[in-house]
Scaffold this motif. Structure first.
Motif, PDB file in Angstrom:
ATOM      1  N   UNK A 207       0.849  -1.184   0.000  1.00  0.00           N
ATOM      2  CA  UNK A 207       0.000   0.000   0.000  1.00  0.00           C
ATOM      3  C   UNK A 207       0.886   1.237   0.000  1.00  0.00           C
ATOM      4  N   UNK A 208       0.333   2.382   0.381  1.00  0.00           N
ATOM      5  CA  UNK A 208       1.107   3.615   0.402  1.00  0.00           C
ATOM      6  C   UNK A 208       2.294   3.553   1.341  1.00  0.00           C
ATOM      7  N   UNK A 209       2.114   2.916   2.499  1.00  0.00           N
ATOM      8  CA  UNK A 209       3.205   2.804   3.469  1.00  0.00           C
ATOM      9  C   UNK A 209       4.291   1.866   2.950  1.00  0.00           C
ATOM     10  N   UNK A 210       3.877   0.701   2.444  1.00  0.00           N
ATOM     11  CA  UNK A 210       4.837  -0.265   1.957  1.00  0.00           C
ATOM     12  C   UNK A 210       5.643   0.251   0.775  1.00  0.00           C
ATOM     13  N   UNK A 211       4.978   0.930  -0.146  1.00  0.00           N
ATOM     14  CA  UNK A 211       5.697   1.464  -1.306  1.00  0.00           C
ATOM     15  C   UNK A 211       6.606   2.621  -0.908  1.00  0.00           C
ATOM     16  N   UNK A 212       6.247   3.350   0.142  1.00  0.00           N
ATOM     17  CA  UNK A 212       7.166   4.366   0.673  1.00  0.00           C
ATOM     18  C   UNK A 212       8.406   3.700   1.252  1.00  0.00           C
ATOM     19  N   UNK A 213       8.210   2.553   1.920  1.00  0.00           N
ATOM     20  CA  UNK A 213       9.354   1.795   2.435  1.00  0.00           C
ATOM     21  C   UNK A 213      10.223   1.293   1.289  1.00  0.00           C
ATOM     22  N   UNK A 214       9.594   0.891   0.194  1.00  0.00           N
ATOM     23  CA  UNK A 214      10.329   0.463  -1.001  1.00  0.00           C
ATOM     24  C   UNK A 214      11.183   1.610  -1.533  1.00  0.00           C
ATOM     25  N   UNK A 231      -1.229  -8.915  -4.604  1.00  0.00           N
ATOM     26  CA  UNK A 231      -1.731  -8.318  -5.844  1.00  0.00           C
ATOM     27  C   UNK A 231      -0.640  -8.264  -6.907  1.00  0.00           C
ATOM     28  N   UNK A 232      -0.860  -8.964  -8.017  1.00  0.00           N
ATOM     29  CA  UNK A 232       0.113  -8.926  -9.108  1.00  0.00           C
ATOM     30  C   UNK A 232       0.219  -7.531  -9.705  1.00  0.00           C
ATOM     31  N   UNK A 233      -0.888  -6.785  -9.653  1.00  0.00           N
ATOM     32  CA  UNK A 233      -0.880  -5.414 -10.169  1.00  0.00           C
ATOM     33  C   UNK A 233       0.077  -4.540  -9.348  1.00  0.00           C
ATOM     34  N   UNK A 234       0.008  -4.681  -8.017  1.00  0.00           N
ATOM     35  CA  UNK A 234       0.902  -3.894  -7.163  1.00  0.00           C
ATOM     36  C   UNK A 234       2.349  -4.360  -7.289  1.00  0.00           C
ATOM     37  N   UNK A 346       7.677  10.169  -4.315  1.00  0.00           N
ATOM     38  CA  UNK A 346       6.390   9.724  -3.771  1.00  0.00           C
ATOM     39  C   UNK A 346       5.212  10.175  -4.617  1.00  0.00           C
ATOM     40  N   UNK A 347       5.426  11.136  -5.529  1.00  0.00           N
ATOM     41  CA  UNK A 347       4.332  11.546  -6.410  1.00  0.00           C
ATOM     42  C   UNK A 347       3.854  10.370  -7.259  1.00  0.00           C
ATOM     43  N   UNK A 348       4.704   9.380  -7.464  1.00  0.00           N
ATOM     44  CA  UNK A 348       4.317   8.200  -8.248  1.00  0.00           C
ATOM     45  C   UNK A 348       3.297   7.331  -7.514  1.00  0.00           C
ATOM     46  N   UNK A 349       3.156   7.555  -6.199  1.00  0.00           N
ATOM     47  CA  UNK A 349       2.247   6.726  -5.398  1.00  0.00           C
ATOM     48  C   UNK A 349       0.813   7.238  -5.431  1.00  0.00           C
ATOM     49  N   UNK A 350       0.592   8.423  -5.972  1.00  0.00           N
ATOM     50  CA  UNK A 350      -0.757   8.988  -6.003  1.00  0.00           C
ATOM     51  C   UNK A 350      -1.608   8.297  -7.056  1.00  0.00           C
ATOM     52  N   UNK A 351      -2.751   7.775  -6.630  1.00  0.00           N
ATOM     53  CA  UNK A 351      -3.660   7.098  -7.549  1.00  0.00           C
ATOM     54  C   UNK A 351      -4.605   8.087  -8.225  1.00  0.00           C
ATOM     55  N   UNK A 352      -5.233   8.946  -7.418  1.00  0.00           N
ATOM     56  CA  UNK A 352      -6.155   9.943  -7.970  1.00  0.00           C
ATOM     57  C   UNK A 352      -6.534  10.931  -6.876  1.00  0.00           C
ATOM     58  N   UNK A 353      -7.104  12.063  -7.269  1.00  0.00           N
ATOM     59  CA  UNK A 353      -7.692  12.998  -6.314  1.00  0.00           C
ATOM     60  C   UNK A 353      -9.210  12.874  -6.394  1.00  0.00           C
ATOM     61  N   UNK A 354      -9.862  13.113  -5.248  1.00  0.00           N
ATOM     62  CA  UNK A 354     -11.315  12.960  -5.181  1.00  0.00           C
ATOM     63  C   UNK A 354     -11.932  14.152  -4.442  1.00  0.00           C
ATOM     64  N   UNK A 355     -13.266  14.220  -4.490  1.00  0.00           N
ATOM     65  CA  UNK A 355     -14.031  15.214  -3.749  1.00  0.00           C
ATOM     66  C   UNK A 355     -14.847  14.511  -2.655  1.00  0.00           C
ATOM     67  N   UNK A 356     -15.500  15.301  -1.796  1.00  0.00           N
ATOM     68  CA  UNK A 356     -16.251  14.743  -0.669  1.00  0.00           C
ATOM     69  C   UNK A 356     -17.239  13.655  -1.113  1.00  0.00           C
ATOM     70  N   UNK A 357     -17.960  13.906  -2.218  1.00  0.00           N
ATOM     71  CA  UNK A 357     -19.011  12.968  -2.619  1.00  0.00           C
ATOM     72  C   UNK A 357     -18.467  11.633  -3.125  1.00  0.00           C
ATOM     73  N   UNK A 365     -12.553   1.103  -2.662  1.00  0.00           N
ATOM     74  CA  UNK A 365     -11.344   0.784  -3.433  1.00  0.00           C
ATOM     75  C   UNK A 365     -10.169   0.490  -2.504  1.00  0.00           C
ATOM     76  N   UNK A 366     -10.062   1.273  -1.423  1.00  0.00           N
ATOM     77  CA  UNK A 366      -8.981   1.057  -0.457  1.00  0.00           C
ATOM     78  C   UNK A 366      -9.138  -0.293   0.228  1.00  0.00           C
ATOM     79  N   UNK A 367     -10.368  -0.640   0.592  1.00  0.00           N
ATOM     80  CA  UNK A 367     -10.627  -1.915   1.259  1.00  0.00           C
ATOM     81  C   UNK A 367     -10.328  -3.093   0.337  1.00  0.00           C
ATOM     82  N   UNK A 368     -10.554  -2.910  -0.949  1.00  0.00           N
ATOM     83  CA  UNK A 368     -10.303  -3.966  -1.929  1.00  0.00           C
ATOM     84  C   UNK A 368      -8.857  -3.984  -2.401  1.00  0.00           C
ATOM     85  N   UNK A 369      -8.021  -3.097  -1.835  1.00  0.00           N
ATOM     86  CA  UNK A 369      -6.609  -2.983  -2.226  1.00  0.00           C
ATOM     87  C   UNK A 369      -6.475  -2.704  -3.714  1.00  0.00           C
ATOM     88  N   UNK A 370      -7.398  -1.915  -4.251  1.00  0.00           N
ATOM     89  CA  UNK A 370      -7.385  -1.581  -5.677  1.00  0.00           C
ATOM     90  C   UNK A 370      -6.733  -0.227  -5.935  1.00  0.00           C
TER      91      UNK A 370
END
Length: 378
Positions: A207-214, A231-234, A346-357, A365-370
């Motif tokens: 996840x974000x923490x693990x890839x920061x450790x990487x 996850x093969x994708x990760x 670490x900018x490479x770790x950003x997946x997307x930006x979102x709004x409140x809704x 998505x976070x729970x599914x590790x997607x």
């Protein structure tokens, strides 16, 4: 001092609601009141806040929190108001909050371990600010602050001790990641494990923490960096970042593969997944005389089984790492400088930006590790 303001915030009123969160909507977008900062406090306009696994386990109920509560603890913002007795900050400063507002006076702070600050730990457990109260309310009823930050909101009031001033040239959505994911992952390697160039380092959980450790392991010049995840994708993404080997944790011979690649195991294994199984894997891939770091944050019932004989006879070290064993005012600027100079991208770790809704759907998505790191722009 300013007046009470009406702001928009994402409020969690009940944990354990069923998945998908896009339907059960545990995070309710509401108008709440925020009081002006008291003495030794600061108000910021939140510019960006990352979505972290610690927010997710509060929603799922895996780690219970006082309710109602505004989550979000990985933030960046601009100071808009200063309480009394606040020195060293000005209105307009760009800041990243630490989710441990270290007092500087307790035994842990005095011994150089401010991430374990005793008053801050008590306040965070109660989800209040240092004086035991909250600045958030609705219809006269208090709303709690997650980790003293309560970042899923347009504005936040924090203890001055929580704030780290940052360079105004750094984009907020990237600066926010340094409030939790980056300091935890990078600090687990640099501070907790005291990693050295040439050592073999394994990271379990991407996840974000693990890839920061990487990224920290690569920046240090590790001899081999091995990324392990389900996850093969990760794993493919970790390969793009530059890791030397990737292994799927579901492989029957995953641990054997690590031992073969490293001729006996890694010198340092960092677990960031927050699961007992992941920590067991990290321990089993660590070589004799090596260090296993537990940086993930599972529920309180998670346990692992260790061989007492191995710990003693192989001089094995198992270390916990909270907030990357960081000194926030020292390490956040250091790691930001590494980012600015290109050694910690670490900018490479950003997946997307979102709004409140989009918050509840993003938690699915976070729970599914997607996803790796999604950032709310309030």
């Amino acid at each position: 001092m300013g007046d009470i303001m009406k702001i928009k915030a994402a409020v969690l009123r009940q944990s354990g609601l069923p998945r998908p969160y896009s339907k059960s909507k545990p995070l309710s977008i509401e108008e709440v009141d925020i009081d002006p900062p008291k003495s030794n406090e600061v108000m910021i306009k939140v510019q960006a806040v990352g979505l972290c696994h610690s927010d997710l386990v509060a929603i799922s109920g895996e780690r219970g929190k006082p309710m109602p509560i505004v989550l979000g603890h990985e933030a960046a913002g601009i100071i808009t108001e200063l309480g009394d007795n606040v020195e060293g900050f000005e209105i307009g400063d760009h800041v990243v909050p630490s989710y441990v507002a270290s007092c500087g006076l307790c035994e842990m702070c005095s011994s150089g371990r401010p991430a374990l600050c005793e008053p801050a730990t008590v306040a965070n457990a109660k989800a209040v600010l240092r004086d035991g109260t909250t600045r958030l309310s609705q219809n006269g009823k208090s709303i709690h602050h997650h980790s003293g930050v309560a970042g899923f909101a347009e504005y936040s009031v924090l203890s001055k001790e929580a704030l780290v001033k940052i360079d105004k040239s750094i984009p907020f959505e990237q600066a926010a990641l340094f409030g939790c994911g980056v300091v935890t992952g990078v600090g687990s390697v640099i501070n907790t494990a005291d990693a050295k160039a040439g050592q073999f380092i394994g990271v379990v959980g991407l996840g974000g923490v693990g890839l920061s450790a990487v990224l920290a392991s690569l920046a240090l010049g590790a001899g081999k960096v091995i990324a392990i995840d389900l996850s093969n994708e990760k794993l493919s993404f970790a390969k793009e970042l530059g890791v030397h080997h990737t292994i799927n944790a579901a492989d029957k011979d995953a641990i054997g593969q690590v031992h073969k690649i490293t001729n006996g195991g890694v010198h340092i294994a960092v677990e960031t997944a927050g699961s007992g199984r992941a920590l067991q894997t990290a321990y089993e891939i660590t070589r004799r005389g090596g260090t296993t770091v537990a940086a993930g944050m599972p529920g309180p019932e998670a346990e692992i089984n260790l061989s007492h004989l191995k710990i003693a006879a192989e001089e094995r070290c198992l270390r916990g790492s909270y907030m990357g064993s960081c000194v926030a005012k020292r390490d956040i600027p250091r790691y930001l400088n590494m980012f600015q100079t290109g050694s910690l991208p670490v900018d490479k770790l950003m997946s997307r930006t979102i709004k409140f809704n989009e918050l509840n759907e993003a938690m699915d998505r976070l729970s599914d590790a997607k996803t790796i790191r999604e950032v709310l722009l309030p």
